[in-house]
Design a protein around this motif. Structure first.
Motif, PDB file in Angstrom:
ATOM      1  N   UNK A  32       0.841  -1.214   0.000  1.00  0.00           N
ATOM      2  CA  UNK A  32       0.000   0.000   0.000  1.00  0.00           C
ATOM      3  C   UNK A  32       0.869   1.255   0.000  1.00  0.00           C
ATOM      4  N   UNK A  33       0.400   2.287  -0.701  1.00  0.00           N
ATOM      5  CA  UNK A  33       1.115   3.569  -0.746  1.00  0.00           C
ATOM      6  C   UNK A  33       0.177   4.728  -0.413  1.00  0.00           C
ATOM      7  N   UNK A  34       0.789   5.781   0.121  1.00  0.00           N
ATOM      8  CA  UNK A  34       0.055   7.031   0.329  1.00  0.00           C
ATOM      9  C   UNK A  34      -0.084   7.785  -0.982  1.00  0.00           C
ATOM     10  N   UNK A  35      -1.141   8.611  -1.078  1.00  0.00           N
ATOM     11  CA  UNK A  35      -1.369   9.272  -2.360  1.00  0.00           C
ATOM     12  C   UNK A  35      -0.331  10.339  -2.703  1.00  0.00           C
ATOM     13  N   UNK A  36       0.252  10.994  -1.713  1.00  0.00           N
ATOM     14  CA  UNK A  36       1.258  12.016  -2.052  1.00  0.00           C
ATOM     15  C   UNK A  36       2.453  11.377  -2.757  1.00  0.00           C
ATOM     16  N   UNK A  37       2.892  10.246  -2.234  1.00  0.00           N
ATOM     17  CA  UNK A  37       3.999   9.533  -2.880  1.00  0.00           C
ATOM     18  C   UNK A  37       3.596   9.125  -4.311  1.00  0.00           C
ATOM     19  N   UNK A  38       2.345   8.748  -4.477  1.00  0.00           N
ATOM     20  CA  UNK A  38       1.874   8.335  -5.806  1.00  0.00           C
ATOM     21  C   UNK A  38       1.872   9.519  -6.772  1.00  0.00           C
ATOM     22  N   UNK A  39       1.416  10.683  -6.307  1.00  0.00           N
ATOM     23  CA  UNK A  39       1.443  11.855  -7.185  1.00  0.00           C
ATOM     24  C   UNK A  39       2.870  12.297  -7.496  1.00  0.00           C
ATOM     25  N   UNK A  40       3.758  12.193  -6.477  1.00  0.00           N
ATOM     26  CA  UNK A  40       5.182  12.476  -6.755  1.00  0.00           C
ATOM     27  C   UNK A  40       5.687  11.570  -7.881  1.00  0.00           C
ATOM     28  N   UNK A  41       5.311  10.305  -7.813  1.00  0.00           N
ATOM     29  CA  UNK A  41       5.732   9.346  -8.834  1.00  0.00           C
ATOM     30  C   UNK A  41       5.120   9.691 -10.188  1.00  0.00           C
ATOM     31  N   UNK A  42       3.856  10.109 -10.164  1.00  0.00           N
ATOM     32  CA  UNK A  42       3.186  10.493 -11.413  1.00  0.00           C
ATOM     33  C   UNK A  42       3.876  11.701 -12.041  1.00  0.00           C
ATOM     34  N   UNK A  43       4.362  12.614 -11.204  1.00  0.00           N
ATOM     35  CA  UNK A  43       5.058  13.803 -11.720  1.00  0.00           C
ATOM     36  C   UNK A  43       6.402  13.408 -12.330  1.00  0.00           C
ATOM     37  N   UNK A  44       7.120  12.505 -11.666  1.00  0.00           N
ATOM     38  CA  UNK A  44       8.383  12.012 -12.243  1.00  0.00           C
ATOM     39  C   UNK A  44       8.098  11.362 -13.600  1.00  0.00           C
ATOM     40  N   UNK A  45       7.025  10.597 -13.634  1.00  0.00           N
ATOM     41  CA  UNK A  45       6.620   9.933 -14.876  1.00  0.00           C
ATOM     42  C   UNK A  45       6.352  10.950 -15.996  1.00  0.00           C
ATOM     43  N   UNK A  46       5.542  11.968 -15.674  1.00  0.00           N
ATOM     44  CA  UNK A  46       5.169  12.971 -16.678  1.00  0.00           C
ATOM     45  C   UNK A  46       6.395  13.725 -17.180  1.00  0.00           C
ATOM     46  N   UNK A  47       7.365  13.917 -16.299  1.00  0.00           N
ATOM     47  CA  UNK A  47       8.540  14.703 -16.692  1.00  0.00           C
ATOM     48  C   UNK A  47       9.606  13.859 -17.367  1.00  0.00           C
ATOM     49  N   UNK A  48       9.522  12.546 -17.233  1.00  0.00           N
ATOM     50  CA  UNK A  48      10.490  11.702 -17.938  1.00  0.00           C
ATOM     51  C   UNK A  48       9.822  11.073 -19.159  1.00  0.00           C
ATOM     52  N   UNK A  49       8.847  10.225 -18.941  1.00  0.00           N
ATOM     53  CA  UNK A  49       8.184   9.533 -20.052  1.00  0.00           C
ATOM     54  C   UNK A  49       7.236  10.432 -20.835  1.00  0.00           C
TER      55      UNK A  49
END
Lengths: 462, 462
Positions: B360-377
Motif C-alpha cells: 500500500x502507498x500514500x497518495x502524495x507519494x503516488x502523485x510524486x511518482x506520477x510527476x516524475x513519470x510525466x517529466x520523464x516519459x
C-alpha cells in the motif's frame, strides 16, 4: 488487412520534406516596415538563427536531428489506421485511412514541431521559450517539449480560456511550464491593455504581443519566442506525418491515395499530412488535396490573397496569405484551433497554384460527423479534426455514388477528450452555425487595401 | 530496442486464461442467504447465463469470440513500452516495461471486459444493460461497448461525480448511453433514499442497488446488470493484457519478468496483467507479483480475509475476499477506482496462497511518482496508475542498490487526461495523506463477525 498499420522505429523518416523546394513559383518573402523583404537578421531577436535558417531554406530534404527523433519515438511512428467501421456504416466502396496524431502526450500533432523547436533553441544556447496559446493545445505541446530539454517555458494563455478551461493549463503546469492569463501584468503591453480594459477576455493577438515582448526584452538574450503554426519551419517539421503515412500506405500495397484531407487553422496539420503528396502531384500524380476550414472563419474560401500581418497587433512581418484581415474576430465556434484570420504562406501558395482545393464546413455538420465517428470508430475526436471527418464522409459518399473504390487519407489531428464541452453543447442543442455575412467580410478585409499585394502568378496545370 | 514493442493483429491472444484452473486451492464459492453456496440459476435475473457459465468455469483456456476480437482490434494488441527515460532518470540497471492500456477509446483497460460482456448479453437476447459508475471510467467503457453492439446502456452515476465531473458523463452520452445521477427517482430504492436524504452526494453502494433493481425488475426480462471488476469473468476477460505482454517480452528476448506490478481497486487491472504470470509462478517460475493499493483503502494489506457482501446495500452474494467491511467509506482520495472495500476473490485466493504480495502507498507519494513519470516519459497517468508507478520506482531503486539488472513489468491502466483536477490539487499543495486509524478499521470490520468464514488453507510454497 489489420486496422492499424504500424511502422517500426527504424523506418521512421529521417528527413523532413520542404515544399519550398518544389513549388512552381516560390513562396513570396515576408515584408518588413516599408514593404521591403526582411532579412534573417531582423528575426534574430525573436527566433534562434538555426530556426530562421530553416524558415528561409529551399533545400528539399532536411535532416531530423537524432536528439529530436529520440523524443518523437515516445509516440512515433504514429499509427495509420483503416476506418473499416465507418466504411461499413457509409456502405462506401472507398477505403478510408487516417493518420492518428492523437497518440502524443498532449494528444495532438503539435509536439511534432514543439520538440524540434525546443531542440534548436537549446542548441542555440537559449534558456527560455515564450509563446501564446488559445485553448491550450499548442501551449501544452510546447510545455511538454521544453520539459524534455530542460528549458523554461512561459505560456501566455488567453484569459477566457485560462478561466474557463483549466485542464490544459494544469497539463502545462504538470510539465513545469509557467502559464499566465493574458493580458497579464508581466509585460508593458499587457499592463497597458489591463489599464484600458480591465475586464477583457483577452485575445490571441494580445497574447502573441505579450509573448514576443517578453522574448525580445530579455537583456541577457537567452529568451526566444515560438510559434505553433503558419511559418515555413513549422510546416516543415509536420511533414513527418505525411512521410510516415506514405510508407504505411505502401506497406499495404497502396501506391498513392486518391484524396488527401486535413483540417486547417494556421495550416500545420494539413500541411504535415499533405505536402509529401503535393510533391507527388507536382510530379504528375493524380491526387485531390483538400484543406478544410470552418465557414465561421473562411480565410481560404472567402478571404483575399494579400500581404497581411500574422497577428492582431501588427508586430509580425507581412506574410503573403489568404486572410480575412488581421483584425478579424471569428465567432466563438468550438474548433478553437481553426479560429485564425490567415493561413500558412506555403499552404496559400499551393492554393494559388491550384495544387490544393480548400473547402469550408459549418460546425453542426462537423459535430454530426464527429458523432458518426464516435459511434462507428469509437474514438472521440477534437472539434478541429471533425472538419476533416466531415469532408471524408462527403468524399466517401461521392465515391459510393460514382461506384469508385477510391483511397481516402485524412489527418486525425487530435483527440477530443479535453474538448467534451463542445460535444455537450451539440448534444443539448446549444450549438449554432455562423455564416460570415458579406458585409462583415468586406469590412474586415478593408484593412488590407493599403498593404502591398503579392503576385498571384500560377504556372501549374493542376 | 524500440521503446514501443508492437504486436500484429494476427498475434493477438485468441483465448483468455482462467486462473481458477490452476490455483492450488480453489476460489471459495459465493454464498447466498443462510450461508449456502448459490447456484448459477440464482444469478440468472442479474446476468445472462453465458456470463454466469464463465463466472463458475474452471476451464483453463476460454476462446475469445471473433466478434469481440474485431472490436478489440480498434486498440489492441496494445503497445508494450520500455520506460527508458525513467530508467535513465533513476540511474537503475533495471529494465522497466509497461503495458499501455491507455489507448482504448475510453482511455483505460475497462473496455477489455465491457466489450465481451456486451457481446454475451447481445447473444443472449438482452436489449439493455444497467450498471453503476463512480468517477465514470467503467460507465464510459460500458457505454462504448454497448454502442458497438447496438444495446441500450443505462448508467447510474454517483451524484457527486455526476455534478462535479461532467466530462465522463458527456463521453457516455456521446456513445449514446443514458447516464443519470444516483440516487435517482427512477427506482424504488433511489426514491426511498431521496426521500430520506434529499441532499445525499450518493455512493457506489446506492448506485449498484439502483442498477440491479432496474435490471431484475424488467418484466420483459430483456435487461441485465453488468459489473466492471471483482467477479471471476471480469478477471478472465482482462487476462488479454498479460497474455499480450508475455508475447511482447518474448519478442525482445525476455523469457520472464522478475517483478510484475499493478494497481488494484476491485482487482481487474492487476489480475489482467498478472494472472498469466501467476500461472508461470505456480509452475515454478521465480516472479515477484505485487498488487498495489492506497493506504487510505487498504483492503489487502489491512483488511480481513472474510465472507462479505460486494456492495454496501448487501444485495450481492457473500464473496470470500480481503475486505474492510461492506459499510467502509474510504476518504475521498483522487484514485476513485481504488476506493473499494473489497477485492476480487481470485486475487484474494492468490494472496492467501502467497502467490502475490500486496503493498500500500500514500497518495502524495503516488502523485510524486506520477510527476516524475510525466517529466520523464512525458505521458500523464491516471491517479490509479500512479500507484503502480510508485511501486515500480521503488523496485527499480532497489535493483540499483542491489546492482541487479531486473526486468520490471507494470500495468499502465489508463491515462489521466480526465483526472487533471487531482494533479492541480497536488501542485497547489491541497492534497493530504490519509492513514486509516486502527480504531476505524476495527469498527468497519466488526460488521464481518457474524458472517461465515472462508478457509485460509494454503498448500503452495511461494
Amino acid at each position: 488487412m489489420d486496422v492499424k498499420i504500424l511502422l517500426n522505429e527504424k523506418d521512421i523518416p529521417k528527413q523532413w520534406y520542404n515544399l519550398a523546394a518544389d513549388l512552381p513559383n516560390p513562396v513570396q518573402p515576408p515584408l518588413g516596415p516599408g514593404g521591403k523583404p526582411i532579412g534573417p537578421e531582423m528575426l534574430a531577436p525573436v527566433f534562434p538563427m538555426n530556426i530562421i535558417e530553416q524558415e528561409v531554406s529551399t533545400q528539399r530534404w532536411i535532416d531530423i536531428p537524432k536528439e529530436v527523433l529520440e523524443i518523437l519515438y515516445q509516440w512515433r511512428p504514429a499509427p495509420l489506421r483503416r476506418a473499416t467501421r465507418l466504411e461499413k456504416y457509409l456502405k462506401t466502396p472507398a477505403k478510408i485511412f487516417y493518420k492518428d496524431e492523437s497518440t502524443s502526450p498532449p494528444g495532438s500533432h503539435k509536439p511534432n514541431t514543439a520538440v524540434p523547436q525546443a531542440y534548436y533553441n537549446k542548441v542555440a544556447g537559449i534558456k527560455k521559450i515564450t509563446t501564446e496559446t488559445g485553448a491550450g493545445q499548442w501551449g501544452s505541446a510546447l510545455a511538454y517539449a521544453c520539459n524534455q530539454f530542460g528549458l523554461e517555458c512561459k505560456v501566455y494563455m488567453v484569459r477566457i480560456s485560462f478561466d474557463q478551461k483549466p485542464f490544459r493549463k494544469i497539463m502545462m503546469q504538470v510539465w513545469g511550464a509557467n502559464c499566465v492569463a493574458s493580458p497579464s501584468n508581466q509585460t508593458n503591453f499587457g499592463r497597458k491593455i489591463l489599464k484600458e480594459m480591465p475586464n477583457t477576455p483577452g485575445s490571441l493577438g494580445i497574447a502573441i504581443s505579450e509573448a514576443i515582448e517578453e522574448a525580445v526584452s530579455d537583456k541577457a538574450g537567452e529568451t526566444r519566442y515560438s510559434l505553433g503554426s503558419v511559418l515555413n519551419h513549422v510546416m516543415l517539421h509536420q511533414t513527418i506525418i505525411g512521410l510516415e503515412a506514405k510508407k504505411q500506405l505502401q506497406m499495404v500495397g497502396i501506391k498513392k491515395p486518391d484524396i488527401v484531407i486535413g483540417c486547417a487553422g494556421g495550416g500545420s496539420n494539413f500541411a504535415g499530412l499533405s505536402f509529401p503528396f503535393v510533391q507527388d502531384k507536382i510530379n504528375g500524380a493524380n491526387i485531390e488535396i483538400i484543406p478544410v476550414e470552418p465557414k465561421a472563419c473562411p480565410s481560404m474560401t472567402r478571404g483575399e490573397f494579400a500581404y497581411d500581418h500574422g497577428d492582431t497587433a501588427c508586430m509580425t512581418p507581412l506574410l503573403a496569405m489568404y486572410t480575412l484581415g488581421h483584425a478579424f474576430m471569428p465567432e466563438p465556434i468550438h474548433a478553437g484551433g481553426l479560429r485564425y484570420h490567415g493561413m500558412a504562406p506555403l499552404v496559400c501558395q499551393a492554393i494559388v497554384e491550384g495544387l490544393v482545393k480548400p473547402r469550408a464546413y459549418h460546425q453542426l455538420k462537423c459535430y454530426e460527423s464527429a458523432m458518426i465517428w464516435a459511434k462507428t470508430e469509437g474514438f472521440i475526436c477534437a472539434p478541429e479534426t471533425s472538419h476533416a471527418i466531415a469532408a471524408t464522409i462527403d468524399e466517401a459518399l461521392k465515391a459510393k455514388e460514382e461506384g469508385k473504390e477510391k483511397v481516402i487519407l485524412f489527418s486525425y489531428s487530435g483527440h477530443g477528450l479535453m474538448d467534451l464541452s463542445g460535444y455537450d453543447a451539440y448534444l443539448t442543442g446549444k450549438l449554432k452555425d455562423y455564416e460570415l455575412p458579406d458585409a462583415d467580410l468586406k469590412k474586415s478585409t478593408a484593412i488590407l487595401k493599403d498593404l502591398p499585394k503579392p503576385s498571384t502568378k500560377k504556372t501549374g496545370k493542376w
